[in-house]
Design a protein around this motif. Structure first.
Motif, short mmCIF file in Angstrom:
data_model
loop_
_atom_site.label_atom_id
_atom_site.label_comp_id
_atom_site.label_asym_id
_atom_site.label_seq_id
_atom_site.Cartn_x
_atom_site.Cartn_y
_atom_site.Cartn_z
N ASP A 81 -23.17 -77.31 -7.88
CA ASP A 81 -24.30 -77.32 -6.93
C ASP A 81 -24.50 -78.67 -6.26
O ASP A 81 -25.47 -78.88 -5.52
CB ASP A 81 -25.59 -76.82 -7.61
CG ASP A 81 -26.24 -77.88 -8.51
OD1 ASP A 81 -25.76 -79.03 -8.57
OD2 ASP A 81 -27.26 -77.55 -9.16
N GLY A 82 -23.59 -79.61 -6.53
CA GLY A 82 -23.64 -80.89 -5.81
C GLY A 82 -24.48 -81.98 -6.46
O GLY A 82 -24.57 -83.10 -5.95
N THR A 83 -25.12 -81.67 -7.60
CA THR A 83 -25.91 -82.71 -8.28
C THR A 83 -25.00 -83.89 -8.65
O THR A 83 -25.36 -85.06 -8.47
CB THR A 83 -26.58 -82.14 -9.56
OG1 THR A 83 -27.35 -81.00 -9.19
CG2 THR A 83 -27.45 -83.18 -10.25
N PHE A 84 -23.83 -83.56 -9.22
CA PHE A 84 -22.87 -84.59 -9.60
C PHE A 84 -21.59 -84.45 -8.79
O PHE A 84 -21.18 -83.34 -8.42
CB PHE A 84 -22.49 -84.46 -11.09
CG PHE A 84 -23.62 -84.78 -12.04
CD1 PHE A 84 -24.04 -86.09 -12.23
CD2 PHE A 84 -24.26 -83.77 -12.75
CE1 PHE A 84 -25.07 -86.39 -13.11
CE2 PHE A 84 -25.29 -84.05 -13.63
CZ PHE A 84 -25.71 -85.37 -13.81
N VAL A 85 -20.95 -85.60 -8.57
CA VAL A 85 -19.63 -85.60 -7.94
C VAL A 85 -18.69 -86.37 -8.86
O VAL A 85 -18.94 -87.54 -9.20
CB VAL A 85 -19.69 -86.28 -6.55
CG1 VAL A 85 -18.32 -86.23 -5.89
CG2 VAL A 85 -20.72 -85.59 -5.66
N ILE A 86 -17.61 -85.70 -9.28
CA ILE A 86 -16.66 -86.33 -10.21
C ILE A 86 -15.84 -87.38 -9.46
O ILE A 86 -15.26 -87.09 -8.41
CB ILE A 86 -15.70 -85.27 -10.81
CG1 ILE A 86 -16.49 -84.18 -11.53
CG2 ILE A 86 -14.70 -85.93 -11.77
CD1 ILE A 86 -15.69 -82.92 -11.78
N LYS A 87 -15.77 -88.57 -10.06
CA LYS A 87 -15.13 -89.68 -9.37
C LYS A 87 -13.78 -90.08 -9.93
O LYS A 87 -13.08 -90.90 -9.34
CB LYS A 87 -16.05 -90.92 -9.41
CG LYS A 87 -17.34 -90.74 -8.64
CD LYS A 87 -17.06 -90.61 -7.15
CE LYS A 87 -18.29 -90.19 -6.39
NZ LYS A 87 -18.04 -90.05 -4.95
N ASN A 88 -13.44 -89.61 -11.13
CA ASN A 88 -12.23 -90.18 -11.74
C ASN A 88 -11.25 -89.14 -12.27
O ASN A 88 -10.42 -89.48 -13.10
CB ASN A 88 -12.61 -91.14 -12.87
CG ASN A 88 -13.19 -90.40 -14.07
OD1 ASN A 88 -13.84 -89.37 -13.91
ND2 ASN A 88 -12.94 -90.92 -15.25
#
Ligand code: BGC
Length: 389
Positions: A208-215
C-alpha cells in the motif's frame, strides 16, 4: 503457575526422572558427572568409568552471544537439580557437531538436546542418534529434511518476525518510508520463520506504499505476494543475509548505504534479525550523515543490546526468555527418560515430517518497558546496566 514454582517443580521432576533412569540402566549408578552438593560445590569423588549420561546437549557456537545465554541457563537449571550434563559446542562446524553427537552416543545418552549449526547438515547427526536409540530434541533451531527428530523445543519464531513488523508499522506514518531488510543465515531454518513473520506484517504495508524497500531487488520483485514460498523467501534471504555475523551485517549495511541516494536515507526503518547484527547495522546507519533517524529491530535481549535500547541506539529487541526454553527442553527430556512423550500444541514441517512442538511466547522490549521486562522480571540484574529509565 508462577514461573519460579514451575522451575522448582521441574527441578524435582528432573531429579526423580534421572534417578529412575539411572536405576533402570545402571542398578542405581551415579551419573558420569559429579552430583552437586546443596552448597553448590561439586563432589570430587572419581566417577567409575563407562557410566551413562542421561542427557547430552549440543549448542552451535560460542561466537554468537545467544548460545552463551543458553549454556548459562542450562547450567543454572541443572545445577539446581543436583546434576550436570555435558554441554558441547560445535563452533559453527557441522563436522564437529556430528563428532560431538557421536561422543555423547558413546557415553550412553538417552536423550540428545541439539541446536543445529546448519539445519540440513545436522540431519546426519540426528540420524546417527536415532539409530542408537537416542531421542532427539531439536532445540531452538529445527533440524531439517529427516525423520530423525522426535520433538522441537522452540519459541514462536513467526511471532518474533511479526513483532518486528508491527514495531516498524507502529512507528511509521504517511507513505514512502524507507525500509531496509536484513536476515539471518539461510542455513538456519529460523531465518525463514523470522522473515515469514516480518513479511506477514510488512508486505501489506509495502503493497500500500507505506514502506518502500531500499536494499533488496528480490523483495521488491515479490512485493505483491502475500505468502512467499520457501524458494521465494530464500531468494530474498540470500540477498540480505547477515549469516548471523556482526562483520557481514556491518559490511552489508555499509554497502547498502553507499549504494543508496540521500533521498533513500533520512528516516529509515530497518528489519535487523538479531541483537548482534542489529548493533552492527545500527552503528553503520548512525555513522551515515544522511541518516537522520532510524528504527531498528532485534531479538535475544543480549545485555549489550539492552544497554543500546536504554541509550536510544537500538529501538527494540524481542525477549525470548531462555529460562523458559531450557525448562521446556528439560521437561521434554524428563518425559522421554520416564517413558512418556512431551506435550504438543503445534507442529513444524522440517521438509520431511511434521515435528511436534510447544512453542513459547515472546515479548517485545522497547525503552518503555525495558525495566519491567528485563530487570523487574529477574532476567538480568539492574547493576548490569547504566541509565535504566
Ligand atoms: C536464534 C536467535 C539467534 C540466532 C543467531 C537463531 O536461530 O533463534 O536467537 O540470535 O540464531 O545465533
Amino acid at each position: 503457575m508462577n514461573p519460579k514454582m514451575n522451575r522448582s517443580l521441574l527441578v524435582v521432576s528432573l531429579l526423580v526422572a534421572l534417578a529412575m533412569f539411572l536405576a533402570a540402566c545402571g542398578g542405581g549408578a551415579t551419573p558420569t558427572t559429579a552430583p552437586v552438593q546443596p552448597s553448590g560445590q561439586a563432589t570430587t569423588a572419581p566417577q567409575p568409568a563407562g557410566e551413562k549420561l542421561g542427557v547430552g546437549i549440543v549448542l552451535p557456537t560460542k561466537d554468537e552471544p545467544r548460545w552463551l545465554q543458553d549454556e548459562a541457563r542450562f547450567k543454572e537449571a541443572l545445577t539446581k537439580a543436583g546434576y550436570e550434563v555435558e554441554i558441547l559446542f560445535s563452533q559453527g562446524d557441522s563436522g564437529k557437531e556430528k563428532a560431538n553427537v557421536e561422543s555423547l552416543i558413546t557415553k550412553g545418552v538417552k536423550v540428545l538436546i541439539i541446536c543445529p549449526q546448519d539445519g540440513t547438515a545436522a540431519a546426519a547427526a540426528a540420524e546417527a542418534a536415532k539409530a542408537a536409540g537416542v531421542k532427539v530434541i531439536s532445540y531452538d533451531r529445527l533440524i531439517r529434511d529427516t525423520e530423525a527428530v522426535d520433538y522441537y523445543v522452540t519459541f514462536d519464531s513467526v511471532a518474533v518476525g511479526e513483532a518486528w513488523g508491527q514495531y516498524l508499522i507502529d512507528n511509521a506514518s504517511g507513505t514512502g518510508n524507507n525500509l531496509y531488510l536484513y536476515a539471518g543465515a539461510p542455513s538456519d531454518n529460523n531465518a525463514f520463520l523470522f522473515f515469514e513473520g516480518a513479511w506477514n506484517k510488512l508486505q501489506p504495508k509495502i503493497a500500500d506504499g507505506t514502506f518502500v524497500i531500499k536494499n533488496s531487488s528480490e523483495a521488491v520483485a515479490l512485493k505483491d505476494t502475500a505468502k512467499l514460498s520457501r524458494d521465494e523467501m530464500a531468494k530474498i534471504i540470500n540477498q540480505v543475509t547477515t549469516e548471523w555475523k556482526f562483520d557481514t551485517a556491518k559490511n552489508l549495511a555499509e554497502a547498502n548505504l553507499t549504494a543508496a541516494a540521500a533521498a533513500d536515507k533520512g528516516t529509515v526503518f530497518i528489519v535487523a534479525p538479531n541483537d548482534g547484527t542489529a548493533r552492527a547495522i545500527a552503528d553503520a546507519f548512525a555513522a551515515d550523515k544522511d541518516v537522520t533517524q532510524y528504527f531498528v529491530t532485534g531479538q535475544d535481549a543480549e545485555k549489550a543490546s539492552v544497554q543500546y535500547i536504554i541509550d536510544g541506539k537500538q529501538s527494540m529487541t524481542v525477549l525470548k526468555d531462555v529460562r523458559t526454553l531450557v525448562d521446556d527442553a528439560i521437561t521434554a527430556a524428563v518425559a522421554y527418560l520416564s517413558g512418556g512423550t512431551p506435550e504438543k500444541t503445534n507442529s513444524y514441517n522440517n521438509g520431511k515430517v511434521d515435528v511436534p512442538a510447544k512453542p513459547s511466547a515472546i515479548v517485545t522490549v522497547t525503552k518503555d518497558n525495558v525495566k519491567a521486562a528485563i530487570v523487574d522480571s529477574g532476567y538480568y540484574p539492574a547493576a548490569d546496566f547504566t541509565g535504566l529509565p
